[in-house]
Design an enzyme around this catalytic site. Structure first.
Site, PDB file in Angstrom:
ATOM      1  N   GLU A 147       3.214  15.884   1.863  1.00 57.79           N
ATOM      2  CA  GLU A 147       4.668  15.742   1.991  1.00 57.79           C
ATOM      3  C   GLU A 147       5.400  17.069   1.778  1.00 57.79           C
ATOM      4  O   GLU A 147       6.306  17.410   2.534  1.00 57.79           O
ATOM      5  CB  GLU A 147       5.199  14.661   1.049  1.00 57.79           C
ATOM      6  CG  GLU A 147       4.696  13.250   1.374  1.00 57.79           C
ATOM      7  CD  GLU A 147       4.954  12.821   2.813  1.00 57.79           C
ATOM      8  OE1 GLU A 147       5.773  13.456   3.517  1.00 57.79           O
ATOM      9  OE2 GLU A 147       4.313  11.838   3.261  1.00 57.79           O
ATOM     10  N   GLU A 157       1.234   2.768   4.134  1.00 58.10           N
ATOM     11  CA  GLU A 157       1.249   3.782   3.074  1.00 58.10           C
ATOM     12  C   GLU A 157       2.162   3.325   1.934  1.00 58.10           C
ATOM     13  O   GLU A 157       3.275   2.874   2.211  1.00 58.10           O
ATOM     14  CB  GLU A 157       1.755   5.132   3.597  1.00 58.10           C
ATOM     15  CG  GLU A 157       1.671   6.196   2.515  1.00 58.10           C
ATOM     16  CD  GLU A 157       2.158   7.581   2.960  1.00 58.10           C
ATOM     17  OE1 GLU A 157       2.531   7.746   4.135  1.00 58.10           O
ATOM     18  OE2 GLU A 157       2.162   8.464   2.105  1.00 58.10           O
ATOM     19  N   GLY A 200      12.367   6.073   6.000  1.00 60.14           N
ATOM     20  CA  GLY A 200      12.862   6.582   7.281  1.00 60.14           C
ATOM     21  C   GLY A 200      11.885   6.296   8.412  1.00 60.14           C
ATOM     22  O   GLY A 200      12.249   5.788   9.455  1.00 60.14           O
ATOM     23  N   MET A 250       7.237   6.402   9.496  1.00 56.60           N
ATOM     24  CA  MET A 250       5.853   6.483   9.021  1.00 56.60           C
ATOM     25  C   MET A 250       4.956   7.068  10.099  1.00 56.60           C
ATOM     26  O   MET A 250       5.004   6.661  11.253  1.00 56.60           O
ATOM     27  CB  MET A 250       5.393   5.079   8.613  1.00 56.60           C
ATOM     28  CG  MET A 250       3.956   4.980   8.169  1.00 56.60           C
ATOM     29  SD  MET A 250       3.655   5.937   6.637  1.00 56.60           S
ATOM     30  CE  MET A 250       1.968   6.451   6.934  1.00 56.60           C
ATOM     31  N   GLU A 251       4.114   8.009   9.655  1.00 49.37           N
ATOM     32  CA  GLU A 251       3.334   8.839  10.578  1.00 49.37           C
ATOM     33  C   GLU A 251       2.011   8.234  11.032  1.00 49.37           C
ATOM     34  O   GLU A 251       1.067   8.972  11.330  1.00 49.37           O
ATOM     35  CB  GLU A 251       3.056  10.184   9.890  1.00 49.37           C
ATOM     36  CG  GLU A 251       2.068  10.127   8.705  1.00 49.37           C
ATOM     37  CD  GLU A 251       2.714  10.025   7.340  1.00 49.37           C
ATOM     38  OE1 GLU A 251       3.860   9.527   7.249  1.00 49.37           O
ATOM     39  OE2 GLU A 251       2.070  10.420   6.338  1.00 49.37           O
ATOM     40  N   ASN A 252       1.885   6.899  11.106  1.00 45.60           N
ATOM     41  CA  ASN A 252       0.628   6.282  11.537  1.00 45.60           C
ATOM     42  C   ASN A 252       0.037   7.011  12.743  1.00 45.60           C
ATOM     43  O   ASN A 252       0.756   7.381  13.665  1.00 45.60           O
ATOM     44  CB  ASN A 252       0.876   4.823  11.945  1.00 45.60           C
ATOM     45  CG  ASN A 252       1.777   4.105  10.990  1.00 45.60           C
ATOM     46  OD1 ASN A 252       1.426   3.922   9.840  1.00 45.60           O
ATOM     47  ND2 ASN A 252       2.971   3.743  11.451  1.00 45.60           N
ATOM     48  N   GLU A 292       7.481  13.461  11.156  1.00 40.85           N
ATOM     49  CA  GLU A 292       6.372  12.509  11.392  1.00 40.85           C
ATOM     50  C   GLU A 292       5.373  13.103  12.369  1.00 40.85           C
ATOM     51  O   GLU A 292       4.169  12.947  12.212  1.00 40.85           O
ATOM     52  CB  GLU A 292       6.892  11.160  11.902  1.00 40.85           C
ATOM     53  CG  GLU A 292       7.958  10.498  11.039  1.00 40.85           C
ATOM     54  CD  GLU A 292       7.623  10.397   9.560  1.00 40.85           C
ATOM     55  OE1 GLU A 292       6.435  10.306   9.215  1.00 40.85           O
ATOM     56  OE2 GLU A 292       8.565  10.420   8.731  1.00 40.85           O
ATOM     57  N   HIS A 349       3.119  15.598  10.677  1.00 44.69           N
ATOM     58  CA  HIS A 349       2.101  14.973   9.835  1.00 44.69           C
ATOM     59  C   HIS A 349       0.769  14.804  10.581  1.00 44.69           C
ATOM     60  O   HIS A 349      -0.265  14.646   9.943  1.00 44.69           O
ATOM     61  CB  HIS A 349       2.563  13.584   9.391  1.00 44.69           C
ATOM     62  CG  HIS A 349       3.247  13.548   8.055  1.00 44.69           C
ATOM     63  ND1 HIS A 349       2.772  14.221   6.946  1.00 44.69           N
ATOM     64  CD2 HIS A 349       4.347  12.864   7.626  1.00 44.69           C
ATOM     65  CE1 HIS A 349       3.574  13.962   5.909  1.00 44.69           C
ATOM     66  NE2 HIS A 349       4.535  13.150   6.291  1.00 44.69           N
TER      67      HIS A 349
END
Ligand code: B3K
Ligand code: ZN
Length: 887
Positions: free
Chosen positions: A328, A129, A269, A271-273, A306, A309
């Site tokens: 966000e 992202e 910080g 990432m919400e993969n 995360e 998300h």
């Protein structure tokens, strides 16, 4: 130059082709990884060629990828059938539906930007992202293209025993030459920005969560072996987040496993993969001995963010990056509420608002001000801002205030149901809220397009004869770059009227359009016009208004409170947030006088009302120690600076120190008592009660240390030596290191540095403590520490801990010889080459030159000009151009 071109929201078109399924094979090698991609492509039904176009070519994004081969439906394309540029690949003619096969080579080891596939401590990991996937392979790398993914990772069995990607593992096996493979399948269609892979030598801790509907989920946190003992808190936070989202929003997790991986080199910080969250190790690892309470709380909120998300971002995603705040803002609002529920709610609000009013207000008032939904950008990575995230969350919170929780929840349900599996816009979200509530939110939409912080001026008048209270509110939003015309916003103003005799909230009867309207004792006014007068009837006694309770809107509210009225609210307001805010306002008034005295060279005199207010706080502490600790904390230099038309760095520092020391002299015994009463020998736990107690104790110690008497010094030394937790150790070491007792500070810093040299996250704290000292020699120390063997310009955490922290050290960063600015500019120039995203963040303090005196302005602008003369990344280019636009 093509990459300096701006992208405009108004130019949005659906993609010409969509990908329904993506098959990837990675043959992992540090400097030559091969990526094979098979894309199942078809024409997008919503996109017909317009008049100028005869057909629609297939256009794929790709940067720093070397094309090895390309085939359509199994036939290798010949030169002339496609075109490869710096940042894209175009195939002019393709069928309606086809298979596209490409093979590319990429170089993870050369990737210092930490976008795409790179290596961190020997481990392969990704950050896609917003536009990192195009550094992995050629792809329609935009969030409105959503595909299922099947990913095979091939790597060396010894050095890369663990091979992870999104979804569920479906196959694995051995290959010749000591290699092995794992295939992962992700059944949920997702945009490329949610793709992730991790490969390395990792260990895991496991747990389980059973969802409300009975789905069993395997939870894993993957770390380097030495960090296995630092995962407990993140795991507990994850489980609480999963439960909370089920209870509060009715959202369950949707895969059989949820994985978190900790990596040391990471730009943000976390990432919400999908199914495979990648975390900066600083945002996930904790241990009582290595992380302080603030870190424990930060980890809890980032893990939650995360995880949340998965619905607000992944299941329902953004149509394009202009809609970033859709995921966000909503997700920050969700994590804020989660943390408020898990800890002290008023304190969470105080912390969030005090950060917001300092940092986001400054952004909104500076040259990079932008709306929550910007209308153009050069580099989207520059728009992961406080405005998009935090102001975005405030706007969602206002919706929640306007609708009430039940309707808000119904709106959220509708949004998730209606748009599941789709890429949507901010209108789609707000429309759901309007639909379920019947509220007209057209004017409210201006919050998304209008930049700048609205200012409300309030005036109240009580009529003793009639018992009416008139409240006049007027709003205006100052001009921001590129936006001079501002329209009135729809602003929820939560308020109470506190009776001056009773000290209680009075019943609110609003004289509305349709007669008297009962608002209870705590109501919400809808301010929609530039100027509006609200009349309350049957007000039994003269009130002091408590306005904007809980910070019900992201605005600046001015009301001509007297110090007596503020002192009254400080003790009587039923709203914890406003009680704190009254204290802040009272302190700011005293600081104003002291700043003026400092400027005029007259003797500073402490406002005795402030001392009395603090004395009563200390003597009648109430039962929420966390709130008390906040109330005893002075506004930061940065927040004080926000109130000044021209920031006088030295006067602010001097005035604040004067207040701190005066309070410490006057209330020494009270602070000492608070310190003693809150000592504890309970084993460390990150519970709200313990955190509050430590915080209060350390706030008291800080006051005592500000006058540096022998007793305070020995208490601090004792705490440093005897404490087993980092909260107390760090607080004590910081106080010592920031005092003038260098005889004690230097050996303590040395011992700490030696003890923790093996732990990068503790060493980050060690760097920060040293460069935030008020002493004048700090700049030399920064330069010295930049040469420390454990410092690296390639590691974003180190850059933030040393350079970022120094730039917050206001008196030293803003030195009048300009050396602080020069140092930051040197770093920006170096990072521009290594890691443009971090370079464009770290430059921020220089972009705020307008706020300072002429001499400093000139020095700051000179450094910006020096940066501008370099060959710049789009990231830094955009920041510098905006910063110098009206220079
Ligand atoms: N969505 C990510 C942002 C990553 C962007 C990096 N350039 C983190 C978060 O908001 O959860
Ligand atoms: Zn997020």
């Amino acid at each position: 130059m093509s990459e300096m071109q701006a992208t405009y929201l108004k130019d949005y078109l659906p993609p010409a082709y969509r990908v329904t399924h993506t098959e990837l094979t990675f043959d992992l090698s540090p400097s030559a990884t091969r990526v094979k991609a098979r894309l199942h492509v078809e024409r997008h039904p919503d996109r017909e060629p317009d008049d100028a176009e005869t057909s629609l070519p297939l256009e794929l994004a790709g940067e720093q990828v070397k094309l090895i081969s390309i085939a359509v439906d199994g036939r290798t394309l010949e030169a002339g059938e496609f075109e490869v540029g710096d940042d894209k690949l175009i195939v002019s003619t393709v069928p309606e539906r086809f298979l596209l096969d490409t093979e590319v080579e990429i170089d993870p080891d050369a990737n210092t930007a930490l976008e795409g596939l790179y290596r961190s401590n020997g481990m392969f990991c990704t950050q896609c992202e917003p536009e990192g996937f195009r550094r992995i392979t050629f792809y329609p790398d935009r969030p409105d293209v959503m595909a299922t993914f099947s990913t095979t990772l091939i790597g060396d069995r010894d050095s890369l025993p663990v091979l992870l990607s999104n979804g569920n593992p479906v196959e694995q096996g051995e290959l010749p030459n000591g290699r092995h493979f794992v295939t992962w399948e992700d059944p949920h269609p997702k945009p490329s920005y949610l793709f992730a892979l991790v490969a390395g030598s990792l260990e895991k801790v496991e747990d389980h969560h059973t969802t409300t509907s009975g789905h069993e989920v395997l939870l894993q946190i993957w770390v380097e072996a030495e960090n296995l003992d630092k995962t407990e808190h993140a795991m507990a936070s994850l489980k609480r987040s999963m439960e909370w989202d089920e209870e509060t929003y009715g959202r369950e997790y949707d895969l059989d496993r949820f994985m978190i991986v900790a990596v040391n080199d990471f730009n943000m910080g976390a990432m919400e993969n999908k199914g495979l969250n990648i975390f900066n190790s600083a945002a996930v690892l904790t241990h009582p001995q290595t992380a302080n309470d603030a870190t424990f709380q930060r980890v809890e909120s980032i893990v939650a963010h995360e995880y949340f998300h998965n619905w607000s971002g992944n299941r329902v995603t953004c149509r394009d990056w202009f809609q970033l705040s859709l995921k966000e803002g909503f997700t920050v609002f969700r994590d804020q509420t989660f943390s408020a529920d898990a800890n002290s709610a008023p304190v969470k609000r105080i912390e969030d608002v005090s950060f917001f009013r300092t940092a986001q207000f400054a952004e909104d008032a500076g040259p990079t001000a932008h709306p929550i939904r910007p209308d153009h950008y050069i580099e989207i990575s520059n728009f992961y801002t406080l405005t998009i995230y935090e102001k975005g969350a405030e706007v969602v919170r206002m919706l929640r205030h306007l609708l009430g929780w039940e309707d808000f929840r119904r709106g959220s349900d509708l949004y998730f149901e209606r748009f599941d599996g789709q890429a949507v816009t901010i209108e789609d979200f707000v429309t759901c809220m309007a639909e379920v509530s019947g509220l007209d939110l057209d004017q409210f939409m201006r919050w998304y397009s209008q930049a700048g912080t609205p200012e409300i001026d309030a005036h109240g008048e009580y009529d003793y004869a009639t018992g009416n209270y008139h409240l006049r509110l007027s709003q205006r939003t100052p001009a921001t770059p590129g936006q001079t015309e501002k329209l009135p916003l729809h602003i929820p103003v939560r308020l109470g009227l506190v009776g001056t005799k009773s000290g209680h909230d009075l019943t609110l009867t609003l004289n509305g359009d349709n007669g008297p309207e009962k608002l209870g004792k705590d109501g919400v006014l809808h301010l929609r016009q530039a100027e509006q007068t609200f009349v309350f009837t049957d007000v039994e006694e003269a009130p002091v208004p408590s306005l904007l309770r809980g910070f019900s809107a992201p605005v600046k509210l001015r009301y001509p409170y007297s110090r007596e009225e503020l002192a009254f609210l400080l003790t009587h307001d039923s709203d914890g947030f406003n009680r704190w805010d009254a204290g802040q306002r009272l302190t700011l008034l005293a600081l104003d006088d002291l700043i003026a005295a400092h400027r005029n060279g007259v003797e500073k005199v402490m406002d005795s009302r402030l001392i009395e207010a603090y004395r009563s706080l200390l003597n009648e502490p109430g039962d929420d120690k966390a709130v008390l600790a906040e109330m005893l904390t002075l506004p930061s230099e940065a927040y004080i600076a926000e109130q000044q038309p021209v920031v006088d760095v030295d006067a602010i520092h001097a005035a604040r120190e004067f207040v701190r020391q005066s309070l410490a002299w006057q209330l020494r015994d009270d602070f000492l008592a608070v310190y003693r009463d809150n000592l504890s020998d309970e084993p460390y736990a990150p519970t709200p009660e313990q955190i509050a107690q430590r915080r209060l104790k350390n706030v008291a110690l800080a006051y005592l240390m500000s006058i540096e008497n022998d007793e305070a010094v020995s208490l601090t030394q004792h705490q440093l030596e005897q404490s087993a937790n980092m909260t107390d150790v760090r607080a004590a070491l910081t106080l010592l290191a920031h005092s003038d007792r260098t005889d004690l500070a230097e050996p303590a810093l040395k011992a700490f540095g030696e003890k923790w040299a093996h732990d990068p996250l503790v060493m980050d704290q060690w760097f920060t403590i040293q460069v935030t000292r008020p002493q004048a020699d700090v700049l030399e120390r920064v330069r010295f520490l930049m040469g420390h063997p454990l410092f690296s310009m390639k590691n974003p955490n180190k850059v933030r801990a040393l350079i970022g922290a120094f730039a917050q050290n206001r008196i030293n960063f803003h030195r009048l010889d300009g050396e602080g600015y020069k140092l930051l500019a040197d770093v920006v120039i170096e990072l521009n080459r290594l890691n443009p995203e971090i370079a464009a963040r770290i430059i921020t303090p220089l972009t705020r030159w307008q706020r300072f005196d002429e001499q400093r302005q000139a020095l700051m602008k000179a450094e910006l000009e020096r940066i501008r003369a370099e060959k710049l990344s789009p990231n830094v280019f955009e920041m510098v151009e905006r910063a110098l636009a009206d220079a």
